[in-house]
Design an enzyme around this catalytic site. Structure first.
Site, short mmCIF file in Angstrom:
data_model
loop_
_atom_site.label_atom_id
_atom_site.label_comp_id
_atom_site.label_asym_id
_atom_site.label_seq_id
_atom_site.Cartn_x
_atom_site.Cartn_y
_atom_site.Cartn_z
N PRO A 118 16.47 62.94 77.31
CG PRO A 118 14.73 64.48 77.49
CD PRO A 118 15.01 63.02 77.24
CE1 TYR A 119 20.89 61.10 84.51
CE2 TYR A 119 21.04 59.13 83.14
CZ TYR A 119 21.47 59.87 84.22
OH TYR A 119 22.50 59.40 85.02
N GLY A 120 20.23 61.41 79.31
CA GLY A 120 21.52 61.09 78.68
C GLY A 120 22.12 62.31 77.99
#
Ligand SMILES: NC(=O)c1ccc[n+]([C@@H]2O[C@H](COP(=O)([O-])OP(=O)(O)OC[C@H]3O[C@@H](n4cnc5c(N)ncnc54)[C@H](O)[C@@H]3O)[C@@H](O)[C@H]2O)c1
Length: 330
Positions: A142-144
């Site tokens: 999710p960060y990317g």
């Protein structure tokens, strides 16, 4: 130039703030101090604000108008991959919500340019070692994803601004592995990346762990592209200048050195800089670690005339010095 720096009290943001102030730009910091440290920017005007809050757009507009801001550098974001897997909605709320408010405030004011902190995490697990910007982005956490979606949002904002006949330019910088300290007091205090983790283990008498030494790399350990935070900070200045002088031919740039270093090489450099023998423990591979990830930096070098000045030795030495762990006489 008056630059609003979101996340200016953070590790990378505070380095950029320092360079902007040194060259005479006016700087306004917006930060919620969730991970930032106030004394990194204490002499500057600060708006203490969670960019994802419901009143953030209006408060940003007020701050932009009060300080006649013409450019924004947007660092503020949550950045821990593991945490993003555990709390994806928090990452979307913070990173996408925060950027939405920043872009809405840009739309309502006359801000002309934006630099966005993107990440090599947008590439995911590419099966090539040297990564160029036009490679397909397939983030694996999710960060990317929040970083890639952020890039799309900015592209859409550029298109919409053109349709309205408004001048708005943006540059998205995909950072590789950021490390080191340009000034000891601005060093990374979070122990989340390889160099700070190894330094902490060594300082507390523990062996650092290498996650996998059977990769298809020359010494079996993973290879990454480590870029000095001061070089990275200079890339932001180059981006602002690029947008001042011309219509950007490209809007997304890798920021790295173009050279990889293995985990073993980093640990050896730390052993050298601290003058200690470091014997790492071997651990299992971690899921989601590509064997090698190195930036193709030809685009940033051609378009922004930016090139990293420092290599692994300087990066490690600056981090070791900032941690007060350098060997006597070095
Ligand atoms: N450090 C790296 O290796 C790396 C690599 C790739 C990309 N990035 C990106 O660079 C940016 C800066 O990273 P950093 O290493 O300096 O991290 P950091 O945590 O030191 O800095 C982030 C700053 O943003 C502030 N902040 C976070 N959420 C906020 C919110 N909702 N409202 C207002 N302020 C908020 C924090 O208080 C902090 O000052 C981030 O966007 C990160 O994703 C970092």
């Amino acid at each position: 130039m008056t630059v609003l720096v979101t996340g200016g009290a953070g590790y990378i943001g505070s380095h950029v703030v320092r360079l902007l102030v040194e060259r005479g730009d006016e700087v306004l910091v917006v930060d919620d101090f969730s991970t930032g440290i106030e004394n990194r920017v204490e002499d500057l005007p600060i708006v203490s604000l969670d960019l994802a809050a419901s009143d953030a757009e209006d408060r940003l507009v007020a701050a932009i108008e009060e300080h006649s801001v013409d450019s924004i550098i947007h660092f503020a974001a949550k950045k821990q991959v593991g945490e993003s897997v555990e709390q994806p909605l928090m990452y979307y709320r913070q990173n996408i919500g925060g950027l939405t408010n920043v872009l809405a405030a840009v739309e309502r004011t006359g801000v002309e340019s934006l630099v966005f902190s993107s990440s090599a995490a947008t590439y995911g697990m590419p099966d090539v070692e040297m990564v160029a910007e036009d490679l397909d982005c397939r983030p694996i956490n999710p960060y990317g994803e929040t970083k890639l979606i952020g890039e799309w949002m900015i592209d859409n904002a550029i298109t919409a601004a053109k349709m309205r006949g408004t001048a708005f330019k943006a540059v998205k910088l995909r950072y590789f592995n950021v490390a080191g300290a340009g000034w000891p007091e601005l060093a990374d205090t979070a122990v989340m990346n390889l160099i700070p983790i190894v330094l902490e283990r060594v300082a507390t008498g523990k062996a650092p762990i290498i996650f996998g030494d059977d990769y298809a790399t020359p010494d079996g350990t993973c290879i990454r592209d480590y870029v000095h935070v001061k070089d990275l900070a200079e890339a932001h200045i180059a981006s602002l200048d690029y947008m001042k002088s011309e219509e950007p031919a490209e809007t997304v740039f890798n920021v790295g050195t173009g050279k990889g270093a293995s985990v073993k090489e980093v640990i050896d450099a730390i052993a050298e800089a601290t003058d200690r023998e470091i014997v790492p423990e071997m651990g299992e591979r971690r899921a989601g670690d590509p064997p090698a990830l190195v930036a193709d930096v030809s685009r940033i070098s051609a378009q922004l005339s930016w090139k990293a000045e420092y290599g692994l030795t300087e990066i490690v030495r600056s981090a070791v010095d900032a941690a007060g762990m350098s060997s006597t006489g070095k």
